[in-house]
Design a protein around this motif. Sequence first.
Motif, short mmCIF file in Angstrom:
data_model
loop_
_atom_site.label_atom_id
_atom_site.label_comp_id
_atom_site.label_asym_id
_atom_site.label_seq_id
_atom_site.Cartn_x
_atom_site.Cartn_y
_atom_site.Cartn_z
N LEU A 1 0.85 -1.19 0.00
CA LEU A 1 0.00 0.00 0.00
C LEU A 1 0.89 1.24 0.00
O LEU A 1 1.80 1.35 0.82
CB LEU A 1 -0.90 0.01 1.24
N VAL A 2 0.61 2.16 -0.89
CA VAL A 2 1.42 3.37 -1.01
C VAL A 2 0.53 4.59 -0.80
O VAL A 2 -0.51 4.73 -1.45
CB VAL A 2 2.09 3.46 -2.40
N CYS B 1 7.38 10.03 2.51
CA CYS B 1 6.36 9.13 1.98
C CYS B 1 6.35 7.80 2.74
O CYS B 1 7.38 7.38 3.24
CB CYS B 1 6.64 8.84 0.51
N SER B 2 5.20 7.17 2.75
CA SER B 2 5.03 5.95 3.52
C SER B 2 4.45 4.82 2.70
O SER B 2 3.70 5.05 1.75
CB SER B 2 4.07 6.21 4.69
N TYR C 1 3.66 -4.19 8.35
CA TYR C 1 4.69 -3.17 8.64
C TYR C 1 4.37 -1.86 7.95
O TYR C 1 3.96 -1.85 6.78
CB TYR C 1 6.07 -3.65 8.15
N VAL C 2 4.59 -0.75 8.66
CA VAL C 2 4.52 0.58 8.07
C VAL C 2 5.93 1.16 8.04
O VAL C 2 6.60 1.21 9.09
CB VAL C 2 3.60 1.52 8.89
N TYR C 3 6.38 1.56 6.86
CA TYR C 3 7.70 2.18 6.71
C TYR C 3 7.52 3.60 6.18
O TYR C 3 6.63 3.86 5.36
CB TYR C 3 8.57 1.39 5.74
N GLY C 4 8.39 4.52 6.63
CA GLY C 4 8.25 5.91 6.23
C GLY C 4 9.55 6.53 5.75
O GLY C 4 10.55 5.85 5.54
N LYS D 1 15.84 1.60 9.98
CA LYS D 1 15.76 2.86 10.71
C LYS D 1 14.42 3.58 10.58
O LYS D 1 14.16 4.55 11.28
CB LYS D 1 16.87 3.81 10.22
N ASN D 2 13.57 3.14 9.65
CA ASN D 2 12.34 3.89 9.37
C ASN D 2 11.09 3.03 9.45
O ASN D 2 10.13 3.25 8.71
CB ASN D 2 12.46 4.57 8.01
#
Lengths: 129, 129
Positions: B13-14, B63-64, B76-79, B116-117
């Motif tokens: 998901l973007v 952006c995530s 997982y959510v990455y940013g 790290k994000n």
Amino acid sequence: MTMADATAPVDLLVCTTCRAGQPTDIEGPRPGTQLFEALQASDLPENVTVKGVACFSNCDSGCSVTIRGGDERWTYVYGNFTGADDAELVAEGVTKYAETVDGLVPWRERSTHFRKNCIARIPPLEIPE
Amino acid sequence: MTMADATAPVDLLVCTTCRAGQPTDIEGPRPGTQLFEALQASDLPENVTVKGVACFSNCDSGCSVTIRGGDERWTYVYGNFTGADDAELVAEGVTKYAETVDGLVPWRERSTHFRKNCIARIPPLEIPE
């Protein structure tokens, strides 16, 4: 909007390992565990289940909770709770969430803490337009 | 561990509305949309589907992307991606995720950015011990 599905089960996930920025050698249960235990003792809607989880990887913004519930609701991660003292604040938020079909509590009904400390939200499986 | 379920579908998901801290009046598609479009054109495993979503409420760390897939994997959510330039980095991470049964990519195999994000992770429906 129908309220037909607003009774779908809701998970209130609480990070039990969170130290909330405290030193690693404090005695007794960690702030996350204290929040978890206080929520287990709280007055919550019947369709809400409190579950403890080890680490949300949100340690910079702990204590944290995740609220989710069924295929139609958005999932929310909230952070920056201090521990058991915030149980009532979390209980109020999850109660409002559990009354919705889609997980979207109107902005004006959200507490200031929930407005300011949403870490992320994730859409339901069927992504709304 | 068995690899039997590692082919379960994965959603990438973007957040397409993300401005990544840029002014509101920039011309052309937003950084989030540019990342989304670059990922749609990327070489991804067959079981990965790229989907655009309007706003993860993670605007301070955009952006995530969110990576999820089936009842057995962690989400997982990455940013802190910058836009289309990071498509390869995201594609590499989701490819490793899609090869797992539980969503847990070994730490040593994660890119520095992913290490790290990580904004948050959410357990699968059946919460592991």
